[in-house]
Design an enzyme around this catalytic site. Structure first.
Site, PDB file in Angstrom:
ATOM      1  N   GLY A 216       0.818  -1.217   0.000  1.00 44.91           N
ATOM      2  CA  GLY A 216       0.000   0.000   0.000  1.00 44.91           C
ATOM      3  C   GLY A 216       0.842   1.254   0.000  1.00 44.91           C
ATOM      4  O   GLY A 216       1.984   1.273  -0.455  1.00 44.91           O
ATOM      5  N   ILE A 217       0.264   2.302   0.576  1.00 44.04           N
ATOM      6  CA  ILE A 217       0.870   3.622   0.572  1.00 44.04           C
ATOM      7  C   ILE A 217       1.780   3.760   1.793  1.00 44.04           C
ATOM      8  O   ILE A 217       1.457   3.241   2.853  1.00 44.04           O
ATOM      9  CB  ILE A 217      -0.255   4.686   0.692  1.00 44.04           C
ATOM     10  CG1 ILE A 217      -1.322   4.458  -0.387  1.00 44.04           C
ATOM     11  CG2 ILE A 217       0.291   6.090   0.635  1.00 44.04           C
ATOM     12  CD1 ILE A 217      -2.652   5.129  -0.075  1.00 44.04           C
ATOM     13  N   GLY A 218       2.878   4.488   1.673  1.00 45.10           N
ATOM     14  CA  GLY A 218       3.628   4.881   2.872  1.00 45.10           C
ATOM     15  C   GLY A 218       4.995   4.254   3.009  1.00 45.10           C
ATOM     16  O   GLY A 218       5.470   3.516   2.139  1.00 45.10           O
ATOM     17  N   ILE A 220       6.214   2.016   5.207  1.00 49.13           N
ATOM     18  CA  ILE A 220       6.381   0.583   5.486  1.00 49.13           C
ATOM     19  C   ILE A 220       6.403  -0.245   4.190  1.00 49.13           C
ATOM     20  O   ILE A 220       7.320  -1.049   3.995  1.00 49.13           O
ATOM     21  CB  ILE A 220       5.331   0.089   6.509  1.00 49.13           C
ATOM     22  CG1 ILE A 220       5.694   0.702   7.877  1.00 49.13           C
ATOM     23  CG2 ILE A 220       5.295  -1.439   6.588  1.00 49.13           C
ATOM     24  CD1 ILE A 220       4.686   0.500   8.961  1.00 49.13           C
ATOM     25  N   GLU A 239      -3.812  -3.280  -4.761  1.00 47.29           N
ATOM     26  CA  GLU A 239      -4.613  -2.089  -5.037  1.00 47.29           C
ATOM     27  C   GLU A 239      -3.748  -1.046  -5.759  1.00 47.29           C
ATOM     28  O   GLU A 239      -4.109  -0.468  -6.750  1.00 47.29           O
ATOM     29  CB  GLU A 239      -5.019  -1.573  -3.669  1.00 47.29           C
ATOM     30  CG  GLU A 239      -6.025  -0.524  -3.627  1.00 47.29           C
ATOM     31  CD  GLU A 239      -6.458  -0.365  -2.160  1.00 47.29           C
ATOM     32  OE1 GLU A 239      -7.090  -1.300  -1.646  1.00 47.29           O
ATOM     33  OE2 GLU A 239      -6.156   0.668  -1.557  1.00 47.29           O
ATOM     34  N   GLY A 337      -8.907  -0.733   0.796  1.00 48.31           N
ATOM     35  CA  GLY A 337      -8.921  -2.153   0.434  1.00 48.31           C
ATOM     36  C   GLY A 337      -8.378  -3.062   1.521  1.00 48.31           C
ATOM     37  O   GLY A 337      -8.086  -4.226   1.259  1.00 48.31           O
TER      38      GLY A 337
HETATM   39  N1  COA Z   1      -3.166   7.920  18.067  1.00 45.71           N
HETATM   40  C1  COA Z   1      -3.081   9.201  17.693  1.00 45.71           C
HETATM   41  N2  COA Z   1      -2.507   9.623  16.555  1.00 45.71           N
HETATM   42  C2  COA Z   1      -1.979   8.688  15.762  1.00 45.71           C
HETATM   43  C3  COA Z   1      -2.009   7.323  16.085  1.00 45.71           C
HETATM   44  C4  COA Z   1      -2.630   6.960  17.285  1.00 45.71           C
HETATM   45  N3  COA Z   1      -2.720   5.684  17.661  1.00 45.71           N
HETATM   46  N4  COA Z   1      -1.406   6.637  15.088  1.00 45.71           N
HETATM   47  C5  COA Z   1      -1.001   7.531  14.185  1.00 45.71           C
HETATM   48  N5  COA Z   1      -1.345   8.758  14.585  1.00 45.71           N
HETATM   49  C6  COA Z   1      -1.112  10.019  13.865  1.00 45.71           C
HETATM   50  C7  COA Z   1       0.309  10.177  13.400  1.00 45.71           C
HETATM   51  O1  COA Z   1       1.125  10.760  14.391  1.00 45.71           O
HETATM   52  C8  COA Z   1       0.131  11.061  12.185  1.00 45.71           C
HETATM   53  O2  COA Z   1      -0.107  12.375  12.613  1.00 45.71           O
HETATM   54  P1  COA Z   1       0.811  13.581  12.091  1.00 45.71           P
HETATM   55  O3  COA Z   1       0.637  13.580  10.605  1.00 45.71           O
HETATM   56  O4  COA Z   1       0.225  14.761  12.783  1.00 45.71           O
HETATM   57  O5  COA Z   1       2.203  13.208  12.525  1.00 45.71           O
HETATM   58  C9  COA Z   1      -1.164  10.573  11.594  1.00 45.71           C
HETATM   59  O6  COA Z   1      -1.884   9.955  12.656  1.00 45.71           O
HETATM   60  C10 COA Z   1      -0.972   9.545  10.472  1.00 45.71           C
HETATM   61  O7  COA Z   1      -0.202   8.481  10.966  1.00 45.71           O
HETATM   62  P2  COA Z   1       0.946   7.802  10.087  1.00 45.71           P
HETATM   63  O8  COA Z   1       1.513   6.714  10.894  1.00 45.71           O
HETATM   64  O9  COA Z   1       1.865   8.835   9.522  1.00 45.71           O
HETATM   65  O10 COA Z   1       0.045   7.264   8.886  1.00 45.71           O
HETATM   66  P3  COA Z   1       0.431   6.464   7.588  1.00 45.71           P
HETATM   67  O11 COA Z   1       0.668   7.422   6.479  1.00 45.71           O
HETATM   68  O12 COA Z   1       1.452   5.414   7.840  1.00 45.71           O
HETATM   69  O13 COA Z   1      -0.994   5.779   7.315  1.00 45.71           O
HETATM   70  C11 COA Z   1      -3.059   4.778   8.004  1.00 45.71           C
HETATM   71  C12 COA Z   1      -1.555   4.924   8.260  1.00 45.71           C
HETATM   72  C13 COA Z   1      -3.607   3.770   8.959  1.00 45.71           C
HETATM   73  C14 COA Z   1      -3.757   6.103   8.197  1.00 45.71           C
HETATM   74  C15 COA Z   1      -3.232   4.311   6.533  1.00 45.71           C
HETATM   75  O14 COA Z   1      -2.487   3.139   6.329  1.00 45.71           O
HETATM   76  C16 COA Z   1      -4.690   4.037   6.193  1.00 45.71           C
HETATM   77  O15 COA Z   1      -5.436   4.951   5.948  1.00 45.71           O
HETATM   78  N6  COA Z   1      -5.082   2.738   6.137  1.00 45.71           N
HETATM   79  C17 COA Z   1      -6.455   2.333   5.902  1.00 45.71           C
HETATM   80  C18 COA Z   1      -6.698   1.899   4.489  1.00 45.71           C
HETATM   81  C19 COA Z   1      -5.838   0.779   3.992  1.00 45.71           C
HETATM   82  O16 COA Z   1      -5.206   0.063   4.726  1.00 45.71           O
HETATM   83  N7  COA Z   1      -5.860   0.615   2.691  1.00 45.71           N
HETATM   84  C20 COA Z   1      -5.195  -0.477   2.019  1.00 45.71           C
HETATM   85  C21 COA Z   1      -3.829  -0.189   1.576  1.00 45.71           C
HETATM   86  S1  COA Z   1      -3.719   0.922   0.219  1.00 45.71           S
END
Ligand code: COA
Length: 433
Positions: A216-218, A220, A239, A337
């Site tokens: 996915g995105i990001g 990791i 996806e 997804g």
């Molecule tokens: N409590 C409070 N804040 C939290 C937190 C928690 N448990 N976990 C993360 N955050 C905050 C982070 O600090 C960050 O804030 P900031 O931008 O102010 O620093 C923000 O939330 C985003 O967290 P981050 O770890 O940078 O997100 P990411 O880019 O790695 O994305 C998801 C993680 C979960 C948001 C993302 O994977 C997602 O939307 N997943 C759902 C959909 C999915 O899985 N699709 C399939 C793959 S494409």
């Protein structure tokens, strides 16, 4: 000989002219991310305000840039609803002048077909017409099947959109279109942190040669890709096509040769990233961009063996319930997804799914492993669906563990600063003794 060129001339409009295709109350659905018809939308907001035409609705997943319809004063004219929220529309949704419609990504086109009875307009950005009269849906054909239930199909033709294979729209299906060669949006890959590298390596160790991967995105997914460089004959059914898939393909790691379906092809429903990735995808028959109702369908995903699904989350509780899409009650992103692929991987012979995240957030002040989910958090993935959980502290497999074994396993991969309080909470809740 078919006269597609004359049809092209007949249907070509200026930005002002295409706006006349829209009427008050119309529901309009767009393909996602880079395929959002930004030129049409820009002109449309001005046209609607100037002519006081109100109540149109714009539906999209994951906008990639700031646009006029996101301004508060545009809302009475063009109201936006996201099927997946990004950093650009989050503020308008939190302030209440935008909205969010939950759905598994695989089901969004089905919602529009069977539940909402089709939109008035289906619109998107496509690549230029070929000699047979086809426009490629480029880097995002995700919702392209929705057009079959739309009253009108409106396109924005853009030379910078790659001519990707898999999904095309024919000129005969199109109501009208504009040309706009403003470069499609590039998105820079985030840098990989040391913790993400550790997580990536832990996951890569679990991925056998010949596996079919979903990334996915990001940070990791990028980190996992680094650990995959020594693997053989990987396949992609994902996806997203992300930047790291380019070097994995060019170095011969991704061959798709061991897939049971779409053998020899990388299969995805969208891509965004660097321009060099868009150039790689242009005219590339090795990558098939297909609608999300096919790509993310768990029954389709499961037809490949050894499907490896890698996703991330906001938080997980000691029961194994996962919130990936909200911060407490505030919608943050979407289910996307995640469940589609977790269930597809579970049904795939040899399949595994990984929920991967750094164990703490906000400079180690918050544990992402919690006794219970934060009040109001939305459960994206249930505890019965969760398989492997991975942090920089280690990897555990929850599938097959009892409730108390799960809690202990999760505490073992929590950030060390929170393990004691998690253990106490687990005892207080009578999950462990
Ligand atoms: N409590 C409070 N804040 C939290 C937190 C928690 N448990 N976990 C993360 N955050 C905050 C982070 O600090 C960050 O804030 P900031 O931008 O102010 O620093 C923000 O939330 C985003 O967290 P981050 O770890 O940078 O997100 P990411 O880019 O790695 O994305 C998801 C993680 C979960 C948001 C993302 O994977 C997602 O939307 N997943 C759902 C959909 C999915 O899985 N699709 C399939 C793959 S494409």
């Amino acid at each position: 000989m078919a006269n597609w060129e004359s049809m092209y001339k007949e249907k070509l409009r200026s930005r002002e002219e295409i706006c006349k295709e829209f009427e008050a109350g119309y529901k309009c659905v767009s393909n996602s991310q880079t395929a959002e018809p930004v030129g049409i939308l820009d002109a449309l907001v001005d046209y609607l305000a100037k002519n006081d035409i109100k109540g149109l609705e714009h539906y999209l997943l994951l906008p990639l840039k700031q646009q006029k319809y996101m301004d508060k004063e545009s809302e009475p004219y063009l109201h936006h609803t996201a099927h997946f929220i990004s950093g650009y529309d989050r503020a308008m949704i939190w302030e209440g002048y935008g909205d969010y419609m939950p759905s598994h990504y695989s089901r969004v086109p089905i919602l529009w077909r069977d539940v909402l009875d089709g939109p008035d307009v289906y619109y998107c950005t496509v690549s230029p017409m070929d000699k047979h009269g086809y426009f490629s849906c480029g880097t995002s054909p995700d919702l392209s099947n929705v057009r079959r239930k739309a009253k009108k199909v409106l396109l924005e033709v853009n030379k910078t959109m790659p001519r990707a294979f898999g999904s095309f729209i024919h000129i005969s299906e199109v109501t009208a279109f504009i040309e706009n060669d403003e470069p499609i949006t590039e998105v820079a890959a985030p840098p990989i942190s040391d913790d993400e590298k550790k997580i990536g390596d832990l996951i890569a160790e679990q991925i056998p040669d010949g596996a079919t991967i979903q990334l996915g995105i990001g940070g990791i997914p990028n980190a996992v890709a680094g650990g995959l460089m020594g693997k053989k004959d990987l396949g992609v059914h994902s996806e997203m096509f992300c930047d790291v898939m380019v070097p994995l393909t060019e170095s011969g790691v991704i061959t798709n040769e061991r897939k049971n379906i779409n053998r020899g092809k990388t299969v995805v429903t969208f891509s965004f990233g660097a321009r060099s990735t868009y150039d790689f995808l242009d005219d590339n028959p090795g990558v098939e961009f297909l609608p999300v109702d096919y790509v993310n369908n768990p029954f389709v995903i499961a037809q490949n063996d050894n499907v490896m699904s890698i996703n991330s989350c906001m938080e997980i509780d000691l029961f194994g319930q996962v919130c990936s899409e909200s911060q407490g009650p505030m919608n943050f992103s979407g289910s996307g997804g995640q469940v589609d692929f977790i269930r597809g991987a579970a049904a795939s012979k040899g399949g595994k799914s990984f929920m991967a995240f750094k164990s703490s957030a906000k400079k180690d002040t918050i544990s992402k492993i919690k006794p219970v989910l934060t009040e109001g958090s939305v459960i994206t993935t249930t505890r019965s669906d969760i398989d492997y959980v991975v942090t920089e502290q280690g990897i555990v497999k929850l599938m097959g563990l009892t409730a108390s074994q799960r809690a202990k396993a999760l505490i073992s991969i929590a950030h060390p600063a929170f393990r004691e309080e998690l253990t106490k909470a687990a005892k207080d809740m009578h999950i462990i003794v």
